[in-house]
Design an enzyme around this catalytic site. Structure first.
Site, mmCIF file in Angstrom:
data_model
loop_
_atom_site.group_PDB
_atom_site.id
_atom_site.type_symbol
_atom_site.label_atom_id
_atom_site.label_comp_id
_atom_site.label_asym_id
_atom_site.label_seq_id
_atom_site.Cartn_x
_atom_site.Cartn_y
_atom_site.Cartn_z
ATOM 1 N N LYS A 199 -31.114 49.734 12.529
ATOM 2 C CA LYS A 199 -31.112 48.455 12.994
ATOM 3 C C LYS A 199 -31.618 48.694 14.460
ATOM 4 O O LYS A 199 -31.162 49.063 15.194
ATOM 5 C CB LYS A 199 -29.626 47.884 13.004
ATOM 6 C CG LYS A 199 -29.769 46.546 13.896
ATOM 7 C CD LYS A 199 -28.065 45.845 13.732
ATOM 8 C CE LYS A 199 -28.339 44.381 14.472
ATOM 9 N NZ LYS A 199 -27.160 43.585 14.336
ATOM 10 N N ARG A 209 -29.297 34.416 17.125
ATOM 11 C CA ARG A 209 -28.101 34.411 18.315
ATOM 12 C C ARG A 209 -28.069 33.044 18.602
ATOM 13 O O ARG A 209 -26.986 32.698 19.173
ATOM 14 C CB ARG A 209 -28.589 35.505 19.443
ATOM 15 C CG ARG A 209 -28.623 36.955 19.014
ATOM 16 C CD ARG A 209 -28.720 37.935 19.973
ATOM 17 N NE ARG A 209 -29.099 39.221 19.729
ATOM 18 C CZ ARG A 209 -29.641 40.129 20.368
ATOM 19 N NH1 ARG A 209 -30.207 39.915 21.471
ATOM 20 N NH2 ARG A 209 -29.583 41.301 19.811
ATOM 21 N N LYS A 221 -28.819 45.277 24.095
ATOM 22 C CA LYS A 221 -27.980 45.808 22.898
ATOM 23 C C LYS A 221 -28.676 47.311 22.745
ATOM 24 O O LYS A 221 -28.708 48.186 21.689
ATOM 25 C CB LYS A 221 -27.887 45.234 21.738
ATOM 26 C CG LYS A 221 -27.275 43.879 21.554
ATOM 27 C CD LYS A 221 -27.042 43.130 20.390
ATOM 28 C CE LYS A 221 -26.139 41.917 20.591
ATOM 29 N NZ LYS A 221 -25.843 41.250 19.244
ATOM 30 N N GLU A 237 -29.960 58.782 11.220
ATOM 31 C CA GLU A 237 -29.083 57.680 10.991
ATOM 32 C C GLU A 237 -28.528 57.738 9.371
ATOM 33 O O GLU A 237 -27.696 57.393 9.036
ATOM 34 C CB GLU A 237 -29.453 56.226 11.545
ATOM 35 C CG GLU A 237 -29.286 56.059 13.144
ATOM 36 C CD GLU A 237 -27.803 56.060 13.435
ATOM 37 O OE1 GLU A 237 -27.139 55.898 12.671
ATOM 38 O OE2 GLU A 237 -27.878 56.003 14.784
ATOM 39 N N LYS A 252 -33.675 47.058 9.485
ATOM 40 C CA LYS A 252 -33.793 45.776 10.015
ATOM 41 C C LYS A 252 -34.347 45.685 11.397
ATOM 42 O O LYS A 252 -33.825 46.729 12.269
ATOM 43 C CB LYS A 252 -32.221 45.337 10.180
ATOM 44 C CG LYS A 252 -31.999 43.889 10.831
ATOM 45 C CD LYS A 252 -30.656 43.701 10.952
ATOM 46 C CE LYS A 252 -30.558 42.428 11.924
ATOM 47 N NZ LYS A 252 -29.265 42.181 11.932
ATOM 48 N N TYR A 317 -33.527 34.320 4.687
ATOM 49 C CA TYR A 317 -33.293 33.128 4.616
ATOM 50 C C TYR A 317 -34.156 32.221 3.690
ATOM 51 O O TYR A 317 -33.811 31.006 3.410
ATOM 52 C CB TYR A 317 -33.447 32.607 6.011
ATOM 53 C CG TYR A 317 -32.550 33.271 6.975
ATOM 54 C CD1 TYR A 317 -31.191 33.023 7.082
ATOM 55 C CD2 TYR A 317 -33.113 34.365 7.819
ATOM 56 C CE1 TYR A 317 -30.347 33.981 7.947
ATOM 57 C CE2 TYR A 317 -32.373 35.162 8.376
ATOM 58 C CZ TYR A 317 -30.952 34.883 8.967
ATOM 59 O OH TYR A 317 -30.261 35.618 9.634
HETATM 60 C C1 PBG Z 1 -25.127 40.970 14.714
HETATM 61 C C2 PBG Z 1 -25.989 40.572 13.973
HETATM 62 C C3 PBG Z 1 -27.376 40.340 14.261
HETATM 63 C C4 PBG Z 1 -27.935 39.733 13.080
HETATM 64 C C5 PBG Z 1 -27.316 40.325 11.893
HETATM 65 N N1 PBG Z 1 -25.904 40.746 12.524
HETATM 66 C C6 PBG Z 1 -27.826 39.889 15.742
HETATM 67 C C7 PBG Z 1 -27.767 40.964 16.631
HETATM 68 O O1 PBG Z 1 -27.636 42.330 16.354
HETATM 69 O O2 PBG Z 1 -27.970 40.714 17.842
HETATM 70 C C8 PBG Z 1 -29.580 39.307 13.211
HETATM 71 C C9 PBG Z 1 -29.842 38.853 12.004
HETATM 72 C C10 PBG Z 1 -31.145 37.697 12.223
HETATM 73 O O3 PBG Z 1 -31.953 37.858 13.264
HETATM 74 O O4 PBG Z 1 -31.520 37.304 11.291
HETATM 75 N N2 PBG Z 1 -24.092 41.851 14.504
#
Ligand code: PBG
Length: 329
Positions: A199, A209, A221, A237, A252, A317
């Protein structure tokens, strides 16, 4: 015989729809899709300003939306809660409240749609007043092992409510092994772990967000999500998640990281998921809304590309609308 100077004609394999269907290498069907759904308190649903066409559902509408997707062949949903500010705390205690929004949503879905695969997100950001996926120390550091303990409590809470898969999106070290141990220790051996393995710290999460009002209050982050420049680190990972007992690995975002999907596909025999995130969704929506690009063709091509790179399943989505289109043929 070769060497006769005959032109080689790859176009013969493209000359009709029937031939193209026979030689097609990659498929996309509704069964490959996981539908992310936003859920909120109360009895009304709302449009999400940062994600046109996506809604935050009250429980009743959540069940209806999941049922509609399921009827089109989408077998799985993943839940993201909008937690009211009043119950966000620095220790994110609301994330393991059995009477909380997510457990109630799981129970409502499981009762109405027992065959639906219900996946939950395991991370603290919607519940944490600091807006981070982990607990934040006084000096701003993200506390790894303390966070993992809370994540275990959160996962057990989801499992008690009937979640089929739990999906840690926090990127703390060692969480997959700790979650597996916690689940097995409480009799939830059948609950699977889909790990957000690679991620990335990505600008593509912005609209999400906005949907959950979950942006970090301070800092970013980057001390837990991965540097977009790295791919060897994704392999590391993946090896760890596999060794710790993950059932499914995830990359992701998806579209800008097809090389990572491809490399992980080759490196692991585990099923691979890819998340077409909110920013990827929004870019397609924005280009279509301006009349510049054809939305449905773009969506299909983007998802097919993710499958071609090696993803078995895709969180998107667009899941419901794509499934509807696939059904029409
Ligand atoms: C948070 C989380 C995020 C997404 C899924 N779980 C956002 C982040 O890490 O700030 C993002 C999903 C998206 O942008 O569609 N744990």
């Amino acid at each position: 015989m070769r060497g006769m100077n005959l032109p080689l004609r790859p176009r013969r394999n493209r000359q009709s729809a029937a031939v193209r269907a026979l030689v097609r290498e990659t498929t996309l069907n509704a069964g490959h899709l996981i539908y992310p759904l936003f859920v909120q308190e109360g009895t009304r649903s709302e449009d999400i300003a940062s994600m046109p066409g996506v809604r935050r559902h009250c429980l009743e509408d959540l069940v209806a939306e999941a049922a509609a997707a399921q009827a089109l062949g989408v077998g799985a949903v993943v839940l993201f809660p909008r937690i009211p500010d009043a119950i966000k705390t620095p220790l994110a205690q609301a994330c393991h409240d059995d009477a909380g929004l997510v457990p109630r949503a799981i129970r409502a879905l499981k009762q109405a749609l027992p065959e639906l695969l219900v996946i939950t997100d395991v991370a603290l950001d919607p519940y944490n007043s600091d807006g981070h996926d982990g607990l934040v120390a006084a000096d701003g550091r993200i506390l790894n092992d303390e966070t993992v303990e809370v994540l275990c409590a959160q996962a057990l809470c989801h499992a008690r409510a009937g979640a089929d898969w739990i999906s840690p999106s926090d990127m703390m070290d060692g969480r997959v092994g700790a979650l597996r141990k916690a689940l097995d220790g409480s009799g939830f051996e059948q609950v699977s772990i889909m790990s957000y393995t690679a991620k990335y710290a990505s600008a593509y999460y912005g609209p999400f967000r906005g949907a959950l009002d979950s942006a970090p209050k301070a800092g970013d982050k980057k001390t837990y999500q991965m540097d977009p420049a790295n791919i060897r680190e994704a392999l590391r990972e993946a090896a760890l998640d596999e060794a710790e007992g993950a059932d499914v690995l995830m990359v992701k975002p998806a579209g800008p990281y097809l090389d990572v999907i491809c490399r992980l596909r080759a490196a692991t025999s585990l099923p691979l998921a890819a998340y077409q995130v909110s920013g990827e969704y929004l870019m397609i929506k924005a280009a279509a809304a301006s009349g510049w690009l054809d939305e449905s063709k773009l969506v299909m091509e983007s998802l097919l590309g993710i499958r071609r790179a090696g993803a078995d399943m895709i969180l998107t989505y667009f899941a419901r609308s794509v499934a509807a289109r696939l059904k029409e043929g």
